[in-house]
Design an enzyme around this catalytic site. Sequence first.
Site, PDB file in Angstrom:
ATOM      1  N   ALA A  79       6.158   2.482   1.010  1.00  0.00           N
ATOM      2  CA  ALA A  79       5.953   2.979   2.364  1.00  0.00           C
ATOM      3  C   ALA A  79       5.109   1.957   3.113  1.00  0.00           C
ATOM      4  CB  ALA A  79       5.213   4.312   2.311  1.00  0.00           C
ATOM      5  N   GLY A 119       7.536   3.985  -2.554  1.00  0.00           N
ATOM      6  CA  GLY A 119       8.696   4.458  -1.809  1.00  0.00           C
ATOM      7  C   GLY A 119       9.897   3.534  -1.971  1.00  0.00           C
ATOM      8  N   GLU A 122      11.440   4.665  -5.093  1.00  0.00           N
ATOM      9  CA  GLU A 122      11.983   6.009  -4.828  1.00  0.00           C
ATOM     10  C   GLU A 122      13.278   5.930  -4.024  1.00  0.00           C
ATOM     11  OE1 GLU A 122       8.059   7.296  -3.380  1.00  0.00           O
ATOM     12  OE2 GLU A 122       8.314   9.037  -4.683  1.00  0.00           O
ATOM     13  N   GLU A 142       1.270   4.453  -6.408  1.00  0.00           N
ATOM     14  CA  GLU A 142       0.589   5.300  -5.414  1.00  0.00           C
ATOM     15  C   GLU A 142      -0.781   5.763  -5.875  1.00  0.00           C
ATOM     16  OE1 GLU A 142       3.738   5.381  -6.139  1.00  0.00           O
ATOM     17  OE2 GLU A 142       4.977   5.834  -4.398  1.00  0.00           O
TER      18      GLU A 142
HETATM   19  N1  CAA Z   1       2.591  -1.472   3.618  1.00  0.00           N
HETATM   20  C1  CAA Z   1       2.137  -2.278   4.578  1.00  0.00           C
HETATM   21  N2  CAA Z   1       1.759  -3.543   4.361  1.00  0.00           N
HETATM   22  C2  CAA Z   1       1.837  -4.003   3.106  1.00  0.00           C
HETATM   23  C3  CAA Z   1       2.303  -3.209   2.056  1.00  0.00           C
HETATM   24  C4  CAA Z   1       2.708  -1.880   2.340  1.00  0.00           C
HETATM   25  N3  CAA Z   1       3.198  -1.081   1.405  1.00  0.00           N
HETATM   26  N4  CAA Z   1       2.264  -3.929   0.922  1.00  0.00           N
HETATM   27  C5  CAA Z   1       1.808  -5.137   1.259  1.00  0.00           C
HETATM   28  N5  CAA Z   1       1.547  -5.190   2.578  1.00  0.00           N
HETATM   29  C6  CAA Z   1       1.070  -6.338   3.330  1.00  0.00           C
HETATM   30  C7  CAA Z   1      -0.324  -6.742   2.951  1.00  0.00           C
HETATM   31  O1  CAA Z   1      -1.288  -6.028   3.693  1.00  0.00           O
HETATM   32  C8  CAA Z   1      -0.330  -8.210   3.274  1.00  0.00           C
HETATM   33  O2  CAA Z   1      -0.498  -8.323   4.660  1.00  0.00           O
HETATM   34  P1  CAA Z   1      -1.322  -9.548   5.265  1.00  0.00           P
HETATM   35  O3  CAA Z   1      -0.625 -10.784   4.800  1.00  0.00           O
HETATM   36  O4  CAA Z   1      -1.230  -9.300   6.726  1.00  0.00           O
HETATM   37  O5  CAA Z   1      -2.689  -9.400   4.702  1.00  0.00           O
HETATM   38  C9  CAA Z   1       1.081  -8.649   2.960  1.00  0.00           C
HETATM   39  O6  CAA Z   1       1.867  -7.455   2.950  1.00  0.00           O
HETATM   40  C10 CAA Z   1       1.241  -9.331   1.624  1.00  0.00           C
HETATM   41  O7  CAA Z   1       0.607  -8.527   0.649  1.00  0.00           O
HETATM   42  P2  CAA Z   1      -0.216  -9.181  -0.548  1.00  0.00           P
HETATM   43  O8  CAA Z   1      -1.180 -10.177  -0.020  1.00  0.00           O
HETATM   44  O9  CAA Z   1      -0.731  -8.060  -1.367  1.00  0.00           O
HETATM   45  O10 CAA Z   1       0.950  -9.965  -1.302  1.00  0.00           O
HETATM   46  P3  CAA Z   1       1.245 -10.118  -2.841  1.00  0.00           P
HETATM   47  O11 CAA Z   1       2.418 -10.998  -2.889  1.00  0.00           O
HETATM   48  O12 CAA Z   1       0.031 -10.481  -3.573  1.00  0.00           O
HETATM   49  O13 CAA Z   1       1.639  -8.672  -3.355  1.00  0.00           O
HETATM   50  C11 CAA Z   1       2.707  -6.563  -3.350  1.00  0.00           C
HETATM   51  C12 CAA Z   1       2.739  -8.029  -2.863  1.00  0.00           C
HETATM   52  C13 CAA Z   1       2.853  -6.527  -4.862  1.00  0.00           C
HETATM   53  C14 CAA Z   1       3.864  -5.853  -2.704  1.00  0.00           C
HETATM   54  C15 CAA Z   1       1.357  -5.942  -2.952  1.00  0.00           C
HETATM   55  O14 CAA Z   1       1.129  -6.166  -1.590  1.00  0.00           O
HETATM   56  C16 CAA Z   1       1.282  -4.459  -3.176  1.00  0.00           C
HETATM   57  O15 CAA Z   1       0.971  -4.029  -4.266  1.00  0.00           O
HETATM   58  N6  CAA Z   1       1.508  -3.665  -2.106  1.00  0.00           N
HETATM   59  C17 CAA Z   1       1.326  -2.253  -2.135  1.00  0.00           C
HETATM   60  C18 CAA Z   1       2.479  -1.587  -2.798  1.00  0.00           C
HETATM   61  C19 CAA Z   1       2.273  -0.107  -2.780  1.00  0.00           C
HETATM   62  O16 CAA Z   1       1.205   0.420  -3.017  1.00  0.00           O
HETATM   63  N7  CAA Z   1       3.363   0.590  -2.494  1.00  0.00           N
HETATM   64  C20 CAA Z   1       3.335   1.991  -2.469  1.00  0.00           C
HETATM   65  C21 CAA Z   1       3.028   2.407  -1.083  1.00  0.00           C
HETATM   66  S1  CAA Z   1       2.726   4.145  -1.003  1.00  0.00           S
HETATM   67  C22 CAA Z   1       4.238   4.836  -0.977  1.00  0.00           C
HETATM   68  O17 CAA Z   1       5.230   4.215  -1.089  1.00  0.00           O
HETATM   69  C23 CAA Z   1       4.140   6.317  -0.783  1.00  0.00           C
HETATM   70  C24 CAA Z   1       5.389   7.062  -0.830  1.00  0.00           C
HETATM   71  O18 CAA Z   1       5.542   7.885  -1.656  1.00  0.00           O
HETATM   72  C25 CAA Z   1       6.435   6.892   0.159  1.00  0.00           C
END
Ligand code: CAA
Length: 708
Positions: A79, A119, A122, A142
């Site tokens: 998400a 998500g 999912e 999450e």
């Molecule tokens: N939403 C919005 N922005 C996100 C994001 C997300 N899910 N995931 C990453 N970003 C953004 C970061 O803030 C970062 O932005 P900036 O460059 O502006 O700082 C950019 O993307 C790159 O992120 P990283 O620096 O972390 O890059 P990375 O290559 O080291 O890692 C990643 C990439 C593994 C995807 C890591 O960013 C990560 O773990 N992201 C979160 C994933 C997550 O938690 N997903 C679940 C979301 S909750 C959900 O999905 C709920 C549901 O049930 C629907």
Amino acid sequence: MANGERLEVRPDGLEQLNQVTAYACRDEVALILIDSPPVNALGGDVRRGLLEGFTRAANDPAARAVVLACAGRTFIAGADIREFDHPDLDAPGLHAVLDVIEACPKPTVAAIHGTALGGGLETALCCHYRVASPSAQVGLPEVALGLLPGAGGTQRVPRIVEAEAALAMMAFGKPVPAARAEAMGLLDALIEENLLDGAIRFARGKAHEGSAPVRVRDRTEGLALPHDAQLFARFRRDNARAFKGYTAPEAIVRAVEAAVTLPFEQGMQREAQLYGELIAGRQSAAMRYLFFAERQCTRIPDLPRDTPPRPIAHVGVVGAGTMGSGIAMTFLDAGLPVVLVEREEEALARGLAAIRSNYEASRDKGRIDQATLEQRMDRLTTSLDMADLAEVDLVIEAVFENMALKQEVFAKIDAIARPGAILASNTSFLDLDAIAAVTARAPDVIGLHFFSPANVMRLLEVVRGAKTGPDVVASAMALARRIRKVAVLARVCDGFIANRMMTPRMDAARALILEGPMPWEVDAAMRDYGFAMGPFAMLDLVGLDVIGWDAATSSSSTITEVLCERGRWGQKRRAGFYDYDDKRRATPSPQVETLVREFQQTSGIAMQPFSHEEIVERLLLPVVNEGARLLEEGIALRASDIDVALVTGYGWPAYTGGPMFWADDHGLPRIVAALEAMGETPCALLSRLASEGSALHEFAPGKIPSNA
Ligand code: CAA
Ligand code: NAI
């Protein structure tokens, strides 16, 4: 990104659905493509595009199967976390979009590269099939945001994956590599060749098979696998320590319990209810805040993001003690060769043995294999001659905490190191500028303050001296990412950020036991708050003698001094504030209780009972005050940096968001009033923000520190 693979997609006839999604249909397969940098998160436009794309594919007479893929560095990483607090209400909700995807009558295939997370996974689970590059990872992280997978993940995964594995995946949030995900049943195939070509071929094959595709919600392989009746009770019990204080893991256990006992729709309702409770709670707000706070740390206002870092390919570490050997391991783990330099042969042998035995322990626990152990050891060379630092790109000094010694060592390094090498000190408290001053290259000198154990703790304080060059700061920040640390920038002061913040907690703890509570009551209140250990247990662990007791000069005017005098130096003597048995299990010491009572009687302070909440306030409000001073003095760039430092460096419970988030959450006027009531003077910044109705997080975010 874990693997660095990018998916470049330019098939003919690709038609934009909107700015971030596109559609094409060729040779019987419809392709829905997301291209929404940086991580293809499920923001409003992506959801709109998915809805339109799948609706179109379902109705497109030319399409017999559908492939969902993403361009760029990754499949959907979840998400859009930014939207949680600012939802795009005009766009269709994720559940509505997933319903449409799942209802597609044609075989649907998610083509996964990079990381399919939250998500993202999912969404893939609403396709009939999932194929992936071998380097991909899938996960439901999450829990790290104080949430559960709220888009059907808790219900769909246990339908195709064995319950315990499904539970562990969600409760710990750790991504699963593709090969394992395939073995678990989450993925249907790994595609060695070009992912998109392979996925399209796979989809076409399924269309030609002709049988109606089965939705994950209707599958039962996972549910059919036997799991022991005690699974959930055992899982809770086995992980009680790891989950203590956190609300999300328990909600996940309940949701998975629902998945294996209830029909799908009822399970989904249960998931929605539990998710609703979590997303409305403060824990998730705190943990989402920390997610962005960690990423914010790398933004340094006076440092353009494209400042080129200096290349670092070879590292030297001086001093093979506790920190030096841990620091060396950190670099070896990240694949960088290290030369470890000592002045004493014995110390060098000890350091080397510590490194090897640490790796052997990791191997015995199955974390690394023998080949990895040998590779890491092969990257390490040792020396008793500083001249061996001549070729390295970065030297990190980790000798005793003594200014004269550090200056002597830096003068030597200055004479030996190649021009352009970065010279770093791991000092905890000393004045970096005074260390830099003995060299002829102060702009190359920086503080790299690791936390013990250096190869485990995630925090790296990057200390910027008065003369440290911007490219050296940029190099340190980039390096931190390579060695998987969270870098927090600090200016020079006694204790930098994390140590300076924790000093008032210790002072307050020692003062408080003169007013009534026993050390173990204070520790219990801190454990209740979420710390793994209270301040007195911590003192026992570090050693009471180490924290500044000198037998010759000490006056025995404090409880700690008397304990030292009596040989109660902490765990190493099996006696400190607590008594310890042979397994180092602590029990409150009657002798200490008597001593504390004696001190209490002579203190002249009226004894009173303290609730745990009162103890927490007494210990933690002075920490908040110190944090405000760090901002006021420009030592820390922003309040969120301070929170990140304490959560990653001192085990501050993540679900509170750290002291600054906690203070803002309570409201600064309340914090100021409580500080005054306990006889502490709130710092000017804290008082001002409180009276303006502002918050610590609103204070000049990103302001350049004043001692620049
Ligand atoms: N939403 C919005 N922005 C996100 C994001 C997300 N899910 N995931 C990453 N970003 C953004 C970061 O803030 C970062 O932005 P900036 O460059 O502006 O700082 C950019 O993307 C790159 O992120 P990283 O620096 O972390 O890059 P990375 O290559 O080291 O890692 C990643 C990439 C593994 C995807 C890591 O960013 C990560 O773990 N992201 C979160 C994933 C997550 O938690 N997903 C679940 C979301 S909750 C959900 O999905 C709920 C549901 O049930 C629907
Ligand atoms: P330590 O006492 O375990 O190790 C210091 C090592 O430096 C010893 O092995 C000693 O032989 C070696 N040494 C001394 N002079 C030397 C010289 N001239 N050349 C080469 N080697 C020399 O100390 P520790 O705990 O590793 O601390 C090192 C530094 O790290 C200190 O500045 C300390 O403040 C800092 N630090 C310590 C932390 C901790 O938890 N121990 C945490 C963060 C920083």
